[in-house]
Write a protein that holds these residues in place. Structure first.
Motif, short mmCIF file in Angstrom:
data_model
loop_
_atom_site.label_atom_id
_atom_site.label_comp_id
_atom_site.label_asym_id
_atom_site.label_seq_id
_atom_site.Cartn_x
_atom_site.Cartn_y
_atom_site.Cartn_z
N GLU A 27 -1.93 5.07 6.93
CA GLU A 27 -2.02 6.42 6.37
C GLU A 27 -1.83 7.48 7.45
OE1 GLU A 27 -5.77 6.49 4.38
OE2 GLU A 27 -5.00 5.55 2.55
N ARG A 41 -9.06 -5.73 10.05
CA ARG A 41 -9.73 -5.51 8.77
C ARG A 41 -8.85 -4.62 7.90
NH1 ARG A 41 -13.81 -4.09 12.20
NH2 ARG A 41 -13.70 -1.94 11.44
N ASP A 42 -8.93 -4.84 6.59
CA ASP A 42 -8.07 -4.11 5.65
C ASP A 42 -8.24 -2.61 5.79
OD1 ASP A 42 -6.18 -4.02 3.51
OD2 ASP A 42 -7.81 -3.55 2.13
N ALA A 43 -9.49 -2.16 5.95
CA ALA A 43 -9.75 -0.72 6.07
C ALA A 43 -9.08 -0.13 7.30
CB ALA A 43 -11.26 -0.46 6.12
N GLU A 44 -9.07 -0.91 8.40
CA GLU A 44 -8.46 -0.43 9.63
C GLU A 44 -6.94 -0.36 9.49
OE1 GLU A 44 -8.25 0.86 13.67
OE2 GLU A 44 -9.75 0.91 12.08
N GLN A 99 0.83 -1.21 0.00
CA GLN A 99 0.00 0.00 0.00
C GLN A 99 0.86 1.25 0.00
OE1 GLN A 99 -2.18 -0.95 3.58
NE2 GLN A 99 -4.04 -1.42 2.45
N THR A 148 -7.13 -9.28 0.25
CA THR A 148 -7.85 -8.29 1.05
C THR A 148 -8.60 -7.27 0.19
OG1 THR A 148 -5.93 -6.83 1.20
CG2 THR A 148 -6.19 -8.49 2.94
N ARG A 149 -8.29 -7.22 -1.10
CA ARG A 149 -9.04 -6.31 -1.98
C ARG A 149 -10.44 -6.86 -2.21
NH1 ARG A 149 -5.64 -2.72 -4.70
NH2 ARG A 149 -7.56 -1.50 -4.85
N THR A 150 -11.39 -5.99 -2.45
CA THR A 150 -12.76 -6.45 -2.70
C THR A 150 -12.82 -7.15 -4.06
OG1 THR A 150 -13.42 -4.41 -3.84
CG2 THR A 150 -13.63 -4.46 -1.42
N THR A 171 -5.30 0.06 6.71
CA THR A 171 -5.02 1.18 5.82
C THR A 171 -5.09 2.50 6.57
OG1 THR A 171 -5.90 -0.03 3.92
CG2 THR A 171 -5.77 2.36 3.71
N ARG A 172 -6.09 2.64 7.44
CA ARG A 172 -6.24 3.87 8.21
C ARG A 172 -5.04 4.12 9.10
NH1 ARG A 172 -7.30 5.45 13.15
NH2 ARG A 172 -7.52 3.31 13.90
N GLU A 227 -12.71 -4.66 -6.82
CA GLU A 227 -11.37 -4.09 -7.05
C GLU A 227 -10.49 -5.08 -7.81
OE1 GLU A 227 -10.87 -1.15 -3.14
OE2 GLU A 227 -10.41 -3.30 -2.97
#
Length: 330
Positions: free
Chosen positions: A288, A279-282, A91, A110-112, A284-285, A115
């Motif tokens: 970043e 979770r992937d979103a977490e 990422q 982990t990508r949807t 990534t957050r 995606e």
């Protein structure tokens, strides 16, 4: 089109020179990316890829390994597939390359589904716009992706395959990962594609293992992985003293800047806030916000931090080292 190679009078197992026109295009592309000159063995590694040779690149962290596989893709206008061990690292690299104008993406579990489907559609076009595709070793070895790689290779649109953190290939290495060992199938599935194996840490034994496992008569580009700007300190936690967490908090307090700014810091621990199970979103957050400086300190497993590019002087602290500390005589 791959630049023409100039063969020296003495036959070599790989070509080490480019034509003057190719040299000029190489320097122009380098400057277009914001760099004035090559560092270390970058030029030799790029030349090897452009002339179809395998190579093993040993450079220190921060030595510019990513440019070695990015520039051949940019110059040839083809796709480079980069095998990388950690999603956080992928990422981070994708974000940095896209900011420099090099179209990049990553493909993993982990990508949807949406995606992943969009990436696959992009790989099926006659002229692939993507220049860098980052994948985990497990994903690369999957039949779904291999099928598309065979098609891209057959159409002449595959510039190279780069294996980042290549020491994971070797059972003699400190981060051996079985899925990396299965990358030996690259040579069978994509017989003519140049393979570039890159790492910042590999003993002679590990280097030999990497070369024998996945490379074909490789050019070895070995530089010292010593980092003079890095120092190591071991602090013992004595019985009855404050907890290890308190000691690390004290160290961070000591390192604060003039305005009280907290240094960027990763604390490696067995009970982390950042780990592969999030979770992937977490994930990534967290990545970043740490990269942007919003979060100065992250408690994590080694799934965080490897190869991540952040312009600061980080403090890396391990509460529970998982490897022994060995003193090697000079």
């Amino acid at each position: 089109m791959i630049p023409e190679c100039v063969v020296e009078t003495e036959p070599l197992s790989y070509c080490t020179m480019l034509t003057s026109d190719a040299e000029e295009r190489l320097l122009e592309s380098l400057k277009d990316l914001g760099f004035n000159d090559f560092r270390g063995k970058q030029k030799e590694a790029i030349t090897a890829a452009l002339t179809g040779s395998d190579c093993l690149v040993l450079m220190p962290t921060g030595g510019g390994k990513s440019l070695c596989y990015a520039l051949p893709a940019v110059i040839t206008g083809k796709l480079a597939v980069v095998v990388s061990p950690l999603i956080a690292l992928m990422q981070d690299q994708v974000s940095n390359f896209n900011k420099r104008g090099i179209k990049s993406d990553y493909f993993c579990s982990t990508r949807t589904e949406k995606e992943r489907a969009a990436i696959i559609r992009g790989l099926q076009t006659a002229n692939i716009a993507l220049r860098l595709l980052f994948v985990t070793p497990e994903t690369f070895s999957s039949e779904q992706l291999l099928e598309h790689m065979r098609g891209i290779y057959a159409s002449g649109q595959l510039a190279l395959v780069a294996i980042d953190e290549a020491h994971c290939i070797s059972s003699w290495g400190h981060d051996f990962r079985p899925a990396y060992r299965r990358l030996s199938s690259i040579r069978r599935e994509l017989p003519g594609v140049p393979i570039m194996a890159l790492t910042a840490t590999a003993t002679k034994q590990v280097q030999d293992d990497i070369a024998q496992s996945v490379l074909r008569n490789p050019l070895r580009l070995i530089t010292s992985f010593n980092r003079p700007n890095i120092s190591y300190h071991v602090r013992y936690q004595l019985q009855g003293s404050s907890s290890a967490v308190s000691q690390i908090a004290d160290i961070i307090e000591e390192m604060k800047g003039p305005a009280g700014a907290v240094p960027c810091c990763i604390v490696y621990t067995l009970k982390p806030a950042y780990h592969a199970g999030l979770r992937d979103a977490e994930r990534t957050r967290v990545l970043e916000q740490w990269s942007s400086g919003q979060i100065p300190v992250v408690a994590a497993t080694i799934a965080f931090g490897m190869g991540i590019d952040r312009a600061c002087e980080p403090l890396l602290s391990s509460l529970y080292p998982r490897v022994s500390i060995v003193v090697v005589p000079a």
